[in-house]
Motif scaffolding. Structure first.
Motif, PDB file in Angstrom:
ATOM      1  N   ALA A  21       0.590  -1.473  -0.276  1.00 17.81           N
ATOM      2  CA  ALA A  21      -0.269  -0.285  -0.282  1.00 17.81           C
ATOM      3  C   ALA A  21       0.687   1.206  -0.050  1.00 17.81           C
ATOM      4  O   ALA A  21       0.539   2.136  -0.415  1.00 17.81           O
ATOM      5  N   GLY A  22       2.340   1.175   0.489  1.00 16.81           N
ATOM      6  CA  GLY A  22       3.250   2.087   0.605  1.00 16.81           C
ATOM      7  C   GLY A  22       3.497   2.851  -0.374  1.00 16.81           C
ATOM      8  O   GLY A  22       3.870   4.102  -1.102  1.00 16.81           O
ATOM      9  N   LEU A  23       4.070   1.443  -1.391  1.00 16.94           N
ATOM     10  CA  LEU A  23       4.420   1.742  -2.813  1.00 16.94           C
ATOM     11  C   LEU A  23       3.797   2.627  -3.507  1.00 16.94           C
ATOM     12  O   LEU A  23       3.813   3.094  -4.531  1.00 16.94           O
ATOM     13  N   ILE A  24       2.128   1.785  -3.361  1.00 14.23           N
ATOM     14  CA  ILE A  24       0.955   2.155  -4.564  1.00 14.23           C
ATOM     15  C   ILE A  24       0.023   3.173  -3.889  1.00 14.23           C
ATOM     16  O   ILE A  24       0.018   4.665  -5.141  1.00 14.23           O
ATOM     17  N   GLU A  25       1.074   4.340  -2.950  1.00 14.33           N
ATOM     18  CA  GLU A  25       1.145   5.343  -2.937  1.00 14.33           C
ATOM     19  C   GLU A  25       1.625   6.544  -3.682  1.00 14.33           C
ATOM     20  O   GLU A  25       1.607   7.413  -3.987  1.00 14.33           O
ATOM     21  N   VAL A  26       2.699   6.044  -3.916  1.00 13.96           N
ATOM     22  CA  VAL A  26       4.028   6.805  -4.597  1.00 13.96           C
ATOM     23  C   VAL A  26       3.477   6.709  -6.290  1.00 13.96           C
ATOM     24  O   VAL A  26       3.445   7.316  -7.311  1.00 13.96           O
TER      25      VAL A  26
ATOM     26  N   PRO B 214       6.277  -5.580 -16.665  1.00 10.17           N
ATOM     27  CA  PRO B 214       5.754  -7.260 -15.994  1.00 10.17           C
ATOM     28  C   PRO B 214       5.130  -7.928 -16.645  1.00 10.17           C
ATOM     29  O   PRO B 214       5.168  -8.634 -16.449  1.00 10.17           O
ATOM     30  N   SER B 215       3.851  -7.821 -17.673  1.00  7.49           N
ATOM     31  CA  SER B 215       3.217  -7.997 -18.524  1.00  7.49           C
ATOM     32  C   SER B 215       3.959  -8.611 -19.568  1.00  7.49           C
ATOM     33  O   SER B 215       3.605  -9.908 -20.514  1.00  7.49           O
ATOM     34  N   LYS B 216       5.101  -7.902 -20.142  1.00  5.09           N
ATOM     35  CA  LYS B 216       5.869  -8.585 -20.926  1.00  5.09           C
ATOM     36  C   LYS B 216       7.408  -9.279 -20.139  1.00  5.09           C
ATOM     37  O   LYS B 216       7.803  -9.820 -20.677  1.00  5.09           O
ATOM     38  N   ALA B 217       7.416  -9.220 -18.933  1.00  3.69           N
ATOM     39  CA  ALA B 217       8.808  -9.244 -18.222  1.00  3.69           C
ATOM     40  C   ALA B 217       9.029 -11.055 -18.595  1.00  3.69           C
ATOM     41  O   ALA B 217       7.374 -12.318 -18.202  1.00  3.69           O
TER      42      ALA B 217
ATOM     43  N   VAL C  20       0.204   0.110  -8.139  1.00  2.00           N
ATOM     44  CA  VAL C  20       0.556  -1.094  -8.900  1.00  2.00           C
ATOM     45  C   VAL C  20      -0.419  -2.112  -9.118  1.00  2.00           C
ATOM     46  O   VAL C  20      -0.951  -2.835  -8.526  1.00  2.00           O
ATOM     47  N   PRO C  21      -0.347  -1.938 -10.473  1.00  2.65           N
ATOM     48  CA  PRO C  21      -2.078  -2.508 -10.932  1.00  2.65           C
ATOM     49  C   PRO C  21      -1.860  -4.571 -10.689  1.00  2.65           C
ATOM     50  O   PRO C  21      -0.512  -4.579 -10.885  1.00  2.65           O
TER      51      PRO C  21
ATOM     52  N   PRO D 177       8.019  -2.626 -10.161  1.00  4.22           N
ATOM     53  CA  PRO D 177       6.271  -2.557 -10.861  1.00  4.22           C
ATOM     54  C   PRO D 177       5.798  -3.825 -10.053  1.00  4.22           C
ATOM     55  O   PRO D 177       4.354  -4.170 -10.638  1.00  4.22           O
ATOM     56  N   LYS D 178       6.221  -4.589  -9.251  1.00  4.70           N
ATOM     57  CA  LYS D 178       4.873  -5.623  -8.667  1.00  4.70           C
ATOM     58  C   LYS D 178       4.520  -5.555  -7.617  1.00  4.70           C
ATOM     59  O   LYS D 178       3.874  -6.148  -6.496  1.00  4.70           O
TER      60      LYS D 178
END
Ligand SMILES: Nc1nc2c(c(=O)[nH]1)N[C@H]1C(S)=C(S)[C@@H](COP(=O)(O)O)O[C@H]1N2
Ligand SMILES: [Mo]
Length: 353
Positions: A85-90, A224-227, A93-94, A337-338
């Motif tokens: 959640a703390g990263l999503i504030e930045v 990430p969908s292409k990694a 992260v879909p 990204p994740k």
């Protein structure tokens, strides 16, 4: 519990449910699932051990109990997505759950040492990794597949790594991996594979999606969908982390002395050396008192008494480990990204009036 998702079932407790307890009660222990929880009949369940071994094994629950010594380890599990959640504030992260601080918990696990089972099977000198397989099918994987993962043989042979059938003195609940799960203390929760049915000794890490493609730290600009498999940094040992468990974020308190408590966890075989708490955005720090842990693989609880001023107050905590490393200040520099491994300074905001 805060239920993030019903199917697959993903839930975490509020932070205050974790405060001050050496062992987390099972009903406050987070659940992290990538597919439906399988229903396994322990009477027909078997554990297969194969791959680079002298002698493949097939073990029933009774075989495990009769042929190996039972051991107990108090260990903290932490999901790599804890504090996402703390990263999503930045930045968003879909497709990933906004876990708070509660994807962390400690239990007293008992079962047998993985090392003892590997010794019985006779792991070959060419063994590099030990892969774990489970029957739960995840539609989140590409392509959809059963859950799996692996750890290097050096970690697999360490005495703290268990094949556990019991949690806090009771039969391992189904949602936490019963009849048998791996417990890899000090490593991201993803490697503690639940509903274990097969152990394969290999030269290379598991090719399972959750080892080869997910649970990897990609650079911020990656899609990430292409990694593909093998891209990014494979996550294993946990990052040094801590959190404030009481008071709760958003709590209303009286000004004056207040006891602040939390946990710290160093990851792998490191230890927590110090925990600092600040009321002025890190301008000055007070050292918390760190209590002794229930064992080398368990979190350490800490407490500090702070004099809270009137108004809106941000309480910050950070931990240091025995190598002198400290938690970084900002989630902005950790965003990936994740959304894994957020170990930036812990923060709660309270109102004092
Ligand atoms: N078979 C299986 N094992 C699994 C998972 C899973 O989805 N399937 N989730 C992993 C993840 S990401 C974590 S963090 C831990 C969570 O364990 P818990 O649900 O008992 O807290 O289990 C791990 N083992
Ligand atoms: Mo996880």
């Amino acid at each position: 519990m805060v239920v993030h998702e019903r199917e697959p079932f993903n839930a975490e407790p509020p932070r205050t449910a974790l405060a001050g307890l050496a062992e987390t009660p099972v009903d406050a222990f987070y659940s992290r699932n990538h597919g439906p929880v399988p229903d396994i009949d322990p009477a027909v369940w078997r554990l297969r051990v194969d791959g680079l071994v002298e002698k493949a094994l097939e073990l029933s629950s009774d075989d495990l109990r009769a042929r190996f010594d039972e051991v107990e380890v108090v260990a903290t599990l932490q999901c790599a997505g804890n504090r996402r959640a703390g990263l999503i504030e930045v930045r968003d992260v879909p497709g990933e759950t906004a876990w708070g601080p509660g994807a962390t918990a400690t239990a007293r696990w008992s079962g047998v040492r993985l090392a003892d089972v590997l010794t019985e099977a006779g792991a070959a000198p060419t063994a590099g990794h030990v892969a774990f397989a489970a029957p739960d099918v995840s539609r989140l994987a590409d392509p959809p597949q059963t859950y799996g993962g692996s750890i290097p043989i050096v970690k697999a042979l360490r005495p703290e790594v268990l094949l556990a059938w019991s949690m806090n003195g009771r039969a391992l609940p189904r949602v936490h991996g019963g009849p048998l799960r791996v417990v890899v203390p000090g490593w991201i929760g993803a490697r503690s594979v639940k509903w274990l049915t097969r152990i394969t000794v290999r030269a290379q890490p598991s090719g399972n999606y959750f080892q080869a493609t997910a649970y990897r730290m990609l650079p911020p600009e990656a899609d990430p969908s292409k990694a593909g498999p093998g891209e990014g940094i494979s996550l294993g040992p946990l990052a040094l982390n801590c959190d404030i468990l009481s008071p709760d974020d958003g709590a209303r308190l009286c000004p004056g002395p207040a006891k602040i408590t939390g946990y710290a966890l160093a990851g792998d075989d490191r230890t927590v050396a110090r925990v600092d708490v600040s009321l002025d955005a890190g301008g000055s720090w007070i050292q918390a008192e760190v209590a002794e842990a229930a064992g080398p693989w368990a979190w350490q609880h800490w407490s500090a008494t702070l004099d809270l001023p009137v108004g809106d107050v941000q309480i910050i905590a950070r931990a240091w480990d025995c190598t002198g490393a400290a938690m970084p200040e900002s989630p902005a520099h950790l965003w990936n990204p994740k959304g894994y491994a957020n170990n930036s300074w812990a923060r709660v905001r309270v109102r004092c009036a």
